[in-house]
Design a protein around this motif. Structure first.
Motif, PDB file in Angstrom:
ATOM      1  N   GLU A  94       0.800  -1.180   0.051  1.00 28.72           N
ATOM      2  CA  GLU A  94      -0.146  -0.075   0.103  1.00 28.72           C
ATOM      3  C   GLU A  94       0.868   1.386  -0.033  1.00 28.72           C
ATOM      4  OE1 GLU A  94      -2.462  -0.872   3.472  1.00 28.72           O
ATOM      5  OE2 GLU A  94      -3.892  -1.572   2.167  1.00 28.72           O
ATOM      6  N   ASN A 153      -7.120   2.945   8.011  1.00 36.67           N
ATOM      7  CA  ASN A 153      -7.148   1.822   8.670  1.00 36.67           C
ATOM      8  C   ASN A 153      -7.918   1.972  10.239  1.00 36.67           C
ATOM      9  OD1 ASN A 153      -5.325   2.723  10.756  1.00 36.67           O
ATOM     10  ND2 ASN A 153      -3.648   2.790   9.497  1.00 36.67           N
ATOM     11  N   GLY A 154      -7.935   1.143  10.913  1.00 33.53           N
ATOM     12  CA  GLY A 154      -8.524   1.166  12.246  1.00 33.53           C
ATOM     13  C   GLY A 154      -8.203   2.338  13.184  1.00 33.53           C
ATOM     14  N   ASP A 155      -6.866   2.565  13.102  1.00 39.40           N
ATOM     15  CA  ASP A 155      -6.349   3.716  14.234  1.00 39.40           C
ATOM     16  C   ASP A 155      -6.954   4.942  13.753  1.00 39.40           C
ATOM     17  OD1 ASP A 155      -4.663   1.807  15.193  1.00 39.40           O
ATOM     18  OD2 ASP A 155      -2.838   2.334  13.948  1.00 39.40           O
ATOM     19  N   ASP A 156      -7.624   5.163  12.499  1.00 38.39           N
ATOM     20  CA  ASP A 156      -8.339   6.529  12.190  1.00 38.39           C
ATOM     21  C   ASP A 156      -9.616   6.835  12.789  1.00 38.39           C
ATOM     22  OD1 ASP A 156      -6.055   7.050  10.672  1.00 38.39           O
ATOM     23  OD2 ASP A 156      -6.845   5.675   8.876  1.00 38.39           O
ATOM     24  N   SER A 163     -14.495   1.339   7.270  1.00 40.02           N
ATOM     25  CA  SER A 163     -14.224   0.083   6.832  1.00 40.02           C
ATOM     26  C   SER A 163     -14.444  -0.314   5.168  1.00 40.02           C
ATOM     27  CB  SER A 163     -15.132  -0.798   7.655  1.00 40.02           C
ATOM     28  OG  SER A 163     -14.383  -0.938   8.842  1.00 40.02           O
ATOM     29  N   ALA A 176     -11.570   1.463   3.364  1.00 41.60           N
ATOM     30  CA  ALA A 176     -10.328   0.716   3.657  1.00 41.60           C
ATOM     31  C   ALA A 176     -10.268  -0.663   2.923  1.00 41.60           C
ATOM     32  CB  ALA A 176     -10.286   0.450   5.059  1.00 41.60           C
ATOM     33  N   TRP A 202      -9.118  -0.825  -0.810  1.00 44.42           N
ATOM     34  CA  TRP A 202      -7.801  -1.105  -1.267  1.00 44.42           C
ATOM     35  C   TRP A 202      -7.697  -2.558  -1.752  1.00 44.42           C
ATOM     36  CZ3 TRP A 202      -4.272   2.281  -2.348  1.00 44.42           C
ATOM     37  CH2 TRP A 202      -4.400   3.519  -2.059  1.00 44.42           C
TER      38      TRP A 202
END
Length: 180
Positions: free
Chosen positions: A3, A17-20, A51, A54, A57
Motif C-alpha cells: 500500500e 485503517n482502524g487507528d483512524d 471499513s 479501507a 484497497w
C-alpha cells in the motif's frame, strides 16, 4: 500488495485503517462537514464507512487516503481516488475535518492524489462529484483545473443526492502540472 504512502510538504497520505476511527468518527459526526457528504453518521456508521473505504484497497486496488498532518500526527480527513460499483466515473474526492478547513490541506492532498491517479493508476479522466451549492468544493475543483460537466447520478443509496460531475482529462492535468 504494497500500500502506498505519499508525502507532501505538510501531509502524509496513507491507506485508511482502524487507528483512524476517532478522527473519522469526529469528521462524520460534524453536521457542517457532512452536509454535502451524505449526512452525519454516528460512531458505528462511521466505522462501517471507514471499513468500506479501507476495504476498497483490497477490492479495487485503490481508495481514499487518510490525510495526516505531519507536524502533529492529527487525522485531517480523507482524500483520494474513489470508484465504487456504479459510480459515474473515476473520482478524486475529498473531505476534511472542519478544524483543518481553510489551511490549503485539501488542495495539497488533492494535487498529490490527482498525480497518483494519473501517474500510478493510469486514469485518463478524473471527476469530482460536487453538490451544486457546495461552493468550497467547487472552488477547489476550479483551482485544480476541473470544469463543471453538469449533473450526474450517484448509485443507490446515494441516488437522491444532487451532484455535478466536475472533471478533466489526464492530458489536461499533465499540461496544467507542467505549466506549473
Amino acid at each position: 500488495m504494497r500500500e502506498p504512502v505519499l508525502f507532501t510538504e505538510r501531509l502524509m497520505l496513507r491507506p485508511l485503517n482502524g487507528d483512524d476511527l476517532d478522527g473519522y468518527a469526529a469528521f462524520a459526526a460534524d453536521e457542517e462537514t457532512m452536509r454535502h457528504l451524505g449526512g452525519t453518521m454516528d460512531r458505528a456508521e462511521a466505522w462501517r464507512d471507514l471499513s468500506l473505504r479501507a476495504g476498497a484497497w483490497i477490492t479495487r486496488g485503490f481508495s481514499m487516503f487518510s490525510v495526516i498532518e505531519r507536524a502533529t500526527g492529527a487525522w485531517v480527513g480523507r482524500i483520494g481516488p474513489w470508484q465504487p460499483e456504479g459510480w459515474p466515473g473515476t473520482e478524486v474526492g475529498w473531505g476534511v475535518r472542519r478544524e483543518f478547513a481553510g489551511r490549503g490541506y485539501a488542495h495539497e492532498a488533492a494535487v498529490m492524489c490527482m498525480d497518483y491517479a494519473v501517474d500510478v493508476l493510469g486514469w485518463t479522466h478524473i471527476i469530482h462529484t460536487i453538490a451544486p451549492d457546495n461552493a468550497r468544493s467547487a472552488a477547489l475543483a476550479r483551482r485544480l483545473g476541473s470544469q463543471n460537466g453538469g449533473p450526474t447520478t450517484l448509485p443507490r443509496p446515494l441516488d437522491h443526492i444532487r451532484v455535478d460531475a466536475w472533471g478533466q482529462t489526464a492530458e489536461e492535468w499533465r499540461a496544467r502540472r507542467e505549466a506549473g
